[in-house]
Design an enzyme around this catalytic site. Sequence first.
Site, PDB file in Angstrom:
ATOM      1  CG  ASN A 184      15.630  19.863 -12.904  1.00  0.00           C
ATOM      2  OD1 ASN A 184      16.525  19.839 -13.641  1.00  0.00           O
ATOM      3  ND2 ASN A 184      15.850  20.725 -11.820  1.00  0.00           N
ATOM      4  CE1 TYR A 236      14.937   9.468 -17.746  1.00  0.00           C
ATOM      5  CE2 TYR A 236      15.364   7.505 -19.279  1.00  0.00           C
ATOM      6  CZ  TYR A 236      15.351   8.804 -18.770  1.00  0.00           C
ATOM      7  OH  TYR A 236      16.131   9.846 -19.759  1.00  0.00           O
ATOM      8  CG  HIS A 255      14.041  18.662 -20.802  1.00  0.00           C
ATOM      9  ND1 HIS A 255      15.229  18.989 -20.474  1.00  0.00           N
ATOM     10  CD2 HIS A 255      13.844  19.265 -21.871  1.00  0.00           C
ATOM     11  CE1 HIS A 255      15.724  19.924 -21.448  1.00  0.00           C
ATOM     12  NE2 HIS A 255      14.800  19.992 -22.307  1.00  0.00           N
ATOM     13  CB  CYS A 264       0.582   4.995 -24.425  1.00  0.00           C
ATOM     14  SG  CYS A 264       0.543   3.839 -25.838  1.00  0.00           S
ATOM     15  CB  THR A 308      20.592  25.114 -16.356  1.00  0.00           C
ATOM     16  OG1 THR A 308      20.739  24.602 -17.542  1.00  0.00           O
ATOM     17  CG2 THR A 308      20.374  26.550 -16.513  1.00  0.00           C
ATOM     18  CG  LEU A 313      27.987  24.863  -7.190  1.00  0.00           C
ATOM     19  CD1 LEU A 313      28.604  23.604  -7.388  1.00  0.00           C
ATOM     20  CD2 LEU A 313      28.420  25.365  -5.864  1.00  0.00           C
TER      21      LEU A 313
HETATM   22  C1  BJW Z   1      24.691  24.029  -9.102  1.00  0.00           C
HETATM   23  C2  BJW Z   1      24.988  23.000  -8.092  1.00  0.00           C
HETATM   24  C3  BJW Z   1      24.642  23.530  -6.805  1.00  0.00           C
HETATM   25  C4  BJW Z   1      25.712  21.844  -9.763  1.00  0.00           C
HETATM   26  N1  BJW Z   1      23.925  24.927  -7.051  1.00  0.00           N
HETATM   27  N2  BJW Z   1      24.324  25.227  -9.248  1.00  0.00           N
HETATM   28  C5  BJW Z   1      24.017  20.723 -32.242  1.00  0.00           C
HETATM   29  C6  BJW Z   1      23.900  22.265 -31.862  1.00  0.00           C
HETATM   30  C7  BJW Z   1      22.888  22.659 -31.189  1.00  0.00           C
HETATM   31  C8  BJW Z   1      21.972  21.931 -30.818  1.00  0.00           C
HETATM   32  C9  BJW Z   1      21.897  20.723 -31.147  1.00  0.00           C
HETATM   33  C10 BJW Z   1      22.714  20.072 -31.641  1.00  0.00           C
HETATM   34  N3  BJW Z   1      22.532  18.815 -32.022  1.00  0.00           N
HETATM   35  C11 BJW Z   1      21.503  18.409 -31.666  1.00  0.00           C
HETATM   36  C12 BJW Z   1      20.999  19.642 -30.759  1.00  0.00           C
HETATM   37  C13 BJW Z   1      19.731  19.681 -29.974  1.00  0.00           C
HETATM   38  C14 BJW Z   1      19.580  19.020 -28.916  1.00  0.00           C
HETATM   39  C15 BJW Z   1      21.005  19.521 -27.871  1.00  0.00           C
HETATM   40  O1  BJW Z   1      20.757  20.614 -27.386  1.00  0.00           O
HETATM   41  N4  BJW Z   1      22.219  18.883 -27.953  1.00  0.00           N
HETATM   42  C16 BJW Z   1      23.187  19.518 -27.438  1.00  0.00           C
HETATM   43  C17 BJW Z   1      23.910  18.011 -26.602  1.00  0.00           C
HETATM   44  C18 BJW Z   1      24.215  20.002 -28.225  1.00  0.00           C
HETATM   45  N5  BJW Z   1      18.449  19.256 -28.117  1.00  0.00           N
HETATM   46  C19 BJW Z   1      17.335  18.280 -28.158  1.00  0.00           C
HETATM   47  O2  BJW Z   1      17.431  17.671 -29.070  1.00  0.00           O
HETATM   48  C20 BJW Z   1      15.939  18.938 -27.483  1.00  0.00           C
HETATM   49  N6  BJW Z   1      15.167  19.087 -28.671  1.00  0.00           N
HETATM   50  C21 BJW Z   1      15.315  19.859 -29.632  1.00  0.00           C
HETATM   51  O3  BJW Z   1      16.266  20.708 -29.727  1.00  0.00           O
HETATM   52  O4  BJW Z   1      14.022  19.845 -30.483  1.00  0.00           O
HETATM   53  C22 BJW Z   1      13.838  20.875 -31.581  1.00  0.00           C
HETATM   54  C23 BJW Z   1      13.025  21.596 -31.259  1.00  0.00           C
HETATM   55  C24 BJW Z   1      13.091  22.600 -30.157  1.00  0.00           C
HETATM   56  C25 BJW Z   1      12.081  23.597 -30.055  1.00  0.00           C
HETATM   57  C26 BJW Z   1      11.162  23.802 -30.859  1.00  0.00           C
HETATM   58  C27 BJW Z   1      10.881  22.930 -31.763  1.00  0.00           C
HETATM   59  C28 BJW Z   1      11.841  21.843 -32.304  1.00  0.00           C
HETATM   60  C29 BJW Z   1      15.742  17.994 -26.699  1.00  0.00           C
HETATM   61  C30 BJW Z   1      16.575  17.987 -25.515  1.00  0.00           C
HETATM   62  C31 BJW Z   1      16.147  16.922 -24.156  1.00  0.00           C
HETATM   63  C32 BJW Z   1      17.144  17.086 -23.167  1.00  0.00           C
HETATM   64  N7  BJW Z   1      16.757  15.946 -22.313  1.00  0.00           N
HETATM   65  C33 BJW Z   1      17.675  15.642 -21.186  1.00  0.00           C
HETATM   66  C34 BJW Z   1      17.164  14.091 -20.528  1.00  0.00           C
HETATM   67  C35 BJW Z   1      15.944  14.238 -19.975  1.00  0.00           C
HETATM   68  C36 BJW Z   1      15.144  13.188 -19.224  1.00  0.00           C
HETATM   69  C37 BJW Z   1      16.133  12.725 -18.134  1.00  0.00           C
HETATM   70  O5  BJW Z   1      16.502  13.823 -17.258  1.00  0.00           O
HETATM   71  O6  BJW Z   1      16.928  11.948 -18.140  1.00  0.00           O
HETATM   72  O7  BJW Z   1      17.497  16.662 -20.339  1.00  0.00           O
HETATM   73  S1  BJW Z   1      19.354  15.580 -21.248  1.00  0.00           S
HETATM   74  C38 BJW Z   1      19.784  16.503 -19.753  1.00  0.00           C
HETATM   75  O8  BJW Z   1      20.328  17.834 -19.919  1.00  0.00           O
HETATM   76  C39 BJW Z   1      18.264  16.660 -19.404  1.00  0.00           C
HETATM   77  C40 BJW Z   1      18.459  18.069 -18.606  1.00  0.00           C
HETATM   78  O9  BJW Z   1      17.192  18.555 -18.494  1.00  0.00           O
HETATM   79  C41 BJW Z   1      19.363  18.767 -19.612  1.00  0.00           C
HETATM   80  C42 BJW Z   1      20.131  20.020 -19.295  1.00  0.00           C
HETATM   81  O10 BJW Z   1      20.910  19.741 -17.938  1.00  0.00           O
HETATM   82  P1  BJW Z   1      21.337  20.696 -17.232  1.00  0.00           P
HETATM   83  O11 BJW Z   1      19.673  20.853 -16.192  1.00  0.00           O
HETATM   84  O12 BJW Z   1      21.678  22.164 -17.282  1.00  0.00           O
HETATM   85  O13 BJW Z   1      22.407  19.812 -16.077  1.00  0.00           O
HETATM   86  P2  BJW Z   1      23.956  19.794 -16.183  1.00  0.00           P
HETATM   87  O14 BJW Z   1      24.279  18.686 -15.716  1.00  0.00           O
HETATM   88  O15 BJW Z   1      24.453  20.061 -17.892  1.00  0.00           O
HETATM   89  O16 BJW Z   1      24.364  21.427 -15.371  1.00  0.00           O
HETATM   90  C43 BJW Z   1      24.244  21.374 -14.218  1.00  0.00           C
HETATM   91  C44 BJW Z   1      24.491  22.496 -13.676  1.00  0.00           C
HETATM   92  O17 BJW Z   1      24.306  22.973 -12.248  1.00  0.00           O
HETATM   93  C45 BJW Z   1      26.019  23.038 -13.797  1.00  0.00           C
HETATM   94  O18 BJW Z   1      26.442  24.265 -14.246  1.00  0.00           O
HETATM   95  C46 BJW Z   1      26.645  23.130 -12.526  1.00  0.00           C
HETATM   96  O19 BJW Z   1      27.613  24.098 -12.238  1.00  0.00           O
HETATM   97  C47 BJW Z   1      25.351  23.624 -11.702  1.00  0.00           C
HETATM   98  N8  BJW Z   1      25.444  23.055 -10.328  1.00  0.00           N
HETATM   99  N9  BJW Z   1      25.478  21.909  -8.405  1.00  0.00           N
HETATM  100  C48 BJW Z   1      23.963  25.537  -8.075  1.00  0.00           C
HETATM  101  N10 BJW Z   1      24.558  22.903  -5.781  1.00  0.00           N
END
Ligand code: BJW
Length: 231
Positions: free
Chosen positions: A88, A52, A105, A113, A172, A198
């Site tokens: 993000n 980080y 997130h 803390c 996303t 994209l």
């Molecule tokens: C462009 C481009 C350009 C590129 N122009 N586009 C089994 C089944 C279902 C769910 C689960 C499961 N097991 C566990 C879960 C839940 C779990 C989960 O989803 N897991 C999956 C992996 C399956 N989720 C959680 O644990 C979450 N909590 C939760 O569910 O709690 C329970 C609850 C919820 C609600 C109420 C009550 C209880 C927490 C999730 C935390 C995610 N954390 C992260 C890290 C955060 C800190 C950090 O940044 O380091 O968040 S992981 C990471 O992924 C980060 C992002 O925010 C997140 C999403 O990623 P994102 O933004 O979609 O990025 P990419 O890289 O995946 O995609 C990029 C996109 O951009 C692509 O589509 C490209 O095409 C595009 N692109 N260039 C336009 N120029």
Amino acid sequence: MQIVILTGAGISAESGLGTFRDAGGLWSQYDLEEVATPEGFARNPDLVHAFYNARRANCAAATPNAAHRALARLEAALPGQVTLVTQNVDDLHARAGSRAVIQMHGALMRALCAECGHRWPAPATMSPTDRCPACRRAATRPDVVWFGEIPYRMDDIAAALDRATHFAAIGTSGQVWPAAGFVKSARRNGAHCVELNLERSDLAAMFHAQHIGPATEVVPAWVDSLLAQGG
Ligand code: BJW
């Protein structure tokens, strides 16, 4: 018009910040179990802080792009009608001028803390020996939401999705929950749903329309078309 916009890493890609799941993305360089789970942090806090700290430095050096600026322009043109939810942890929406941003997130630029819940601006470099300024315990962590933790402001997001007439997902992959479920909720409530990316995401079939291309091109054009509809 009530517009809910969900952004992901793709909107910041052209500002030089890496995405997670694209080729060469963060999860091809790091094991997410080690750097983005509470268990990984407990096992190796030095590694997680280093991950980080490096991203915080990249974020500080990055600047908002035309897509961030277009969303700020939309909010300014339609006061009270735009809810911007971002996955993000960077601060590029705020630096582009967006005011009502929900960082579901967390925020790279904040420290938390784990003992007393106090939050404060993160120093450029965090380490496991840092003490909380409120309770003095060495339990500081980045204020980000890791896998297995509950994202922030879910009640506010659910309320915004309930009243949405328009929903847009920008840059996303739709692979992380609960954000991946927002399009289904918005659609159930009658919102017109569009994806800007994209490429078509895994959830593409859930949307009424796609705008395929780099965010810096498709987002300003989509904002212009919304405003031309009369806002
Ligand atoms: C462009 C481009 C350009 C590129 N122009 N586009 C089994 C089944 C279902 C769910 C689960 C499961 N097991 C566990 C879960 C839940 C779990 C989960 O989803 N897991 C999956 C992996 C399956 N989720 C959680 O644990 C979450 N909590 C939760 O569910 O709690 C329970 C609850 C919820 C609600 C109420 C009550 C209880 C927490 C999730 C935390 C995610 N954390 C992260 C890290 C955060 C800190 C950090 O940044 O380091 O968040 S992981 C990471 O992924 C980060 C992002 O925010 C997140 C999403 O990623 P994102 O933004 O979609 O990025 P990419 O890289 O995946 O995609 C990029 C996109 O951009 C692509 O589509 C490209 O095409 C595009 N692109 N260039 C336009 N120029």
